[in-house]
Motif scaffolding. Structure first.
Motif, short mmCIF file in Angstrom:
data_model
loop_
_atom_site.label_atom_id
_atom_site.label_comp_id
_atom_site.label_asym_id
_atom_site.label_seq_id
_atom_site.Cartn_x
_atom_site.Cartn_y
_atom_site.Cartn_z
N PHE A 157 -94.26 -27.63 57.84
CA PHE A 157 -93.27 -28.28 58.70
C PHE A 157 -93.76 -29.66 59.10
CE2 PHE A 157 -91.52 -24.07 60.72
CZ PHE A 157 -91.23 -23.61 59.45
N THR A 158 -92.81 -30.57 59.28
CA THR A 158 -93.14 -31.92 59.73
C THR A 158 -92.15 -32.35 60.80
OG1 THR A 158 -93.97 -32.52 57.53
CG2 THR A 158 -93.48 -34.31 59.05
N ILE A 159 -92.68 -32.80 61.92
CA ILE A 159 -91.83 -33.31 62.99
C ILE A 159 -91.87 -34.83 62.95
CG2 ILE A 159 -93.68 -33.27 64.73
CD1 ILE A 159 -91.51 -32.45 66.79
N SER A 160 -90.72 -35.44 63.22
CA SER A 160 -90.65 -36.89 63.27
C SER A 160 -89.57 -37.29 64.27
CB SER A 160 -90.35 -37.48 61.88
OG SER A 160 -89.09 -37.01 61.41
N ARG A 161 -89.57 -38.54 64.63
CA ARG A 161 -88.57 -39.00 65.58
C ARG A 161 -88.13 -40.40 65.22
NH1 ARG A 161 -90.86 -38.23 71.25
NH2 ARG A 161 -88.87 -39.20 71.85
N ASP A 162 -86.88 -40.68 65.59
CA ASP A 162 -86.31 -42.01 65.43
C ASP A 162 -85.71 -42.38 66.77
OD1 ASP A 162 -84.83 -44.29 64.86
OD2 ASP A 162 -84.16 -43.57 62.92
N ASN A 163 -86.49 -43.06 67.58
CA ASN A 163 -86.03 -43.37 68.93
C ASN A 163 -84.82 -44.31 68.92
OD1 ASN A 163 -87.94 -41.72 70.09
ND2 ASN A 163 -89.33 -43.37 70.68
N ALA A 164 -84.70 -45.13 67.91
CA ALA A 164 -83.55 -46.02 67.84
C ALA A 164 -82.26 -45.23 67.69
CB ALA A 164 -83.72 -46.98 66.67
N LEU A 218 -86.98 -31.97 62.40
CA LEU A 218 -87.95 -30.97 61.97
C LEU A 218 -87.67 -30.65 60.51
CD1 LEU A 218 -90.26 -29.01 62.47
CD2 LEU A 218 -88.59 -27.33 63.27
N GLN A 219 -88.54 -31.15 59.65
CA GLN A 219 -88.44 -30.86 58.23
C GLN A 219 -89.22 -29.59 57.94
OE1 GLN A 219 -86.71 -32.52 55.69
NE2 GLN A 219 -87.32 -30.76 54.43
N MET A 220 -88.55 -28.60 57.39
CA MET A 220 -89.18 -27.31 57.12
C MET A 220 -89.13 -27.04 55.63
SD MET A 220 -87.77 -25.02 60.29
CE MET A 220 -86.09 -24.97 59.68
N ASN A 221 -90.30 -26.93 55.02
CA ASN A 221 -90.41 -26.66 53.59
C ASN A 221 -91.09 -25.31 53.37
OD1 ASN A 221 -89.36 -29.26 53.07
ND2 ASN A 221 -91.41 -30.17 53.10
N SER A 222 -90.98 -24.82 52.16
CA SER A 222 -91.61 -23.55 51.78
C SER A 222 -91.30 -22.46 52.81
CB SER A 222 -93.13 -23.73 51.66
OG SER A 222 -93.44 -24.73 50.72
N LEU A 223 -90.05 -22.34 53.13
CA LEU A 223 -89.65 -21.40 54.18
C LEU A 223 -89.88 -19.96 53.75
CD1 LEU A 223 -86.49 -23.28 55.41
CD2 LEU A 223 -88.38 -22.55 56.86
N LYS A 224 -90.23 -19.16 54.74
CA LYS A 224 -90.52 -17.74 54.54
C LYS A 224 -89.57 -16.89 55.38
CE LYS A 224 -95.45 -18.94 54.33
NZ LYS A 224 -96.80 -18.68 54.94
N PRO A 225 -89.37 -15.64 55.00
CA PRO A 225 -88.50 -14.78 55.82
C PRO A 225 -88.94 -14.71 57.28
CG PRO A 225 -88.87 -13.78 53.69
CD PRO A 225 -89.76 -14.99 53.74
N GLU A 226 -90.23 -14.80 57.51
CA GLU A 226 -90.73 -14.72 58.89
C GLU A 226 -90.43 -15.98 59.70
OE1 GLU A 226 -92.45 -14.11 56.07
OE2 GLU A 226 -94.55 -14.81 56.25
N ASP A 227 -89.89 -17.00 59.07
CA ASP A 227 -89.44 -18.18 59.80
C ASP A 227 -88.04 -17.99 60.39
OD1 ASP A 227 -90.95 -20.13 57.22
OD2 ASP A 227 -91.74 -19.81 59.25
N THR A 228 -87.40 -16.90 60.05
CA THR A 228 -86.07 -16.62 60.58
C THR A 228 -86.11 -16.51 62.09
OG1 THR A 228 -85.37 -15.47 58.57
CG2 THR A 228 -84.20 -14.93 60.61
#
Length: 122
Positions: free
Chosen positions: A68-75, A81-91
């Motif tokens: 997972f990667t968090i980022s922000r664009d204050n403008a 929240l970019q979520m990759n390689s998701l697993k069933p336990e991420d539900t």
């Protein structure tokens, strides 16, 4: 109305990706750290990741590191929240919150969103 609104959830297959967004309405996110939390059925809400107001500091739960990667664009008054390689336990239902940096108790945050459902299933 002052609120946070999450979007981007949905159904995805294991190994897939989703990008969640957290938008502020009625106030600016500039001065807030933002956290992403999740709650699965029958489980307590847990911190996933957070980002400082400047964007210079990030923290990830062990379950999110490397995926997972968090980022922000204050403008744009948005946090992602970019979520990759998701697993069933991420539900879970994923929430964003504006307030202090770190995984703090729920009542320490000034704003919470209503949540967006993420389901990882084949």
């Amino acid at each position: 109305q002052l609120q946070l609104v999450e979007s981007g959830g949905g159904l995805v297959q294991p190994g897939g990706s989703l990008r969640l967004s957290c938008a502020a309405s009625g106030f600016t996110l500039d001065y807030y750290s933002i956290g992403w939390f999740r709650q699965a059925p029958g489980k307590e809400r847990e911190g996933v990741t957070c980002i400082s107001s400047s964007g210079l500091s990030r923290k990830y739960a062990d379950s999110a590191k490397g995926r997972f990667t968090i980022s922000r664009d204050n403008a744009k008054n948005l946090v992602y929240l970019q979520m990759n390689s998701l697993k069933p336990e991420d539900t879970a239902v994923y929430y964003c919150a504006a307030g202090p940096y770190g995984f703090r108790p729920r009542d320490e945050y000034d704003y919470w969103g209503q949540g967006t459902q993420v389901t990882v299933s084949s």
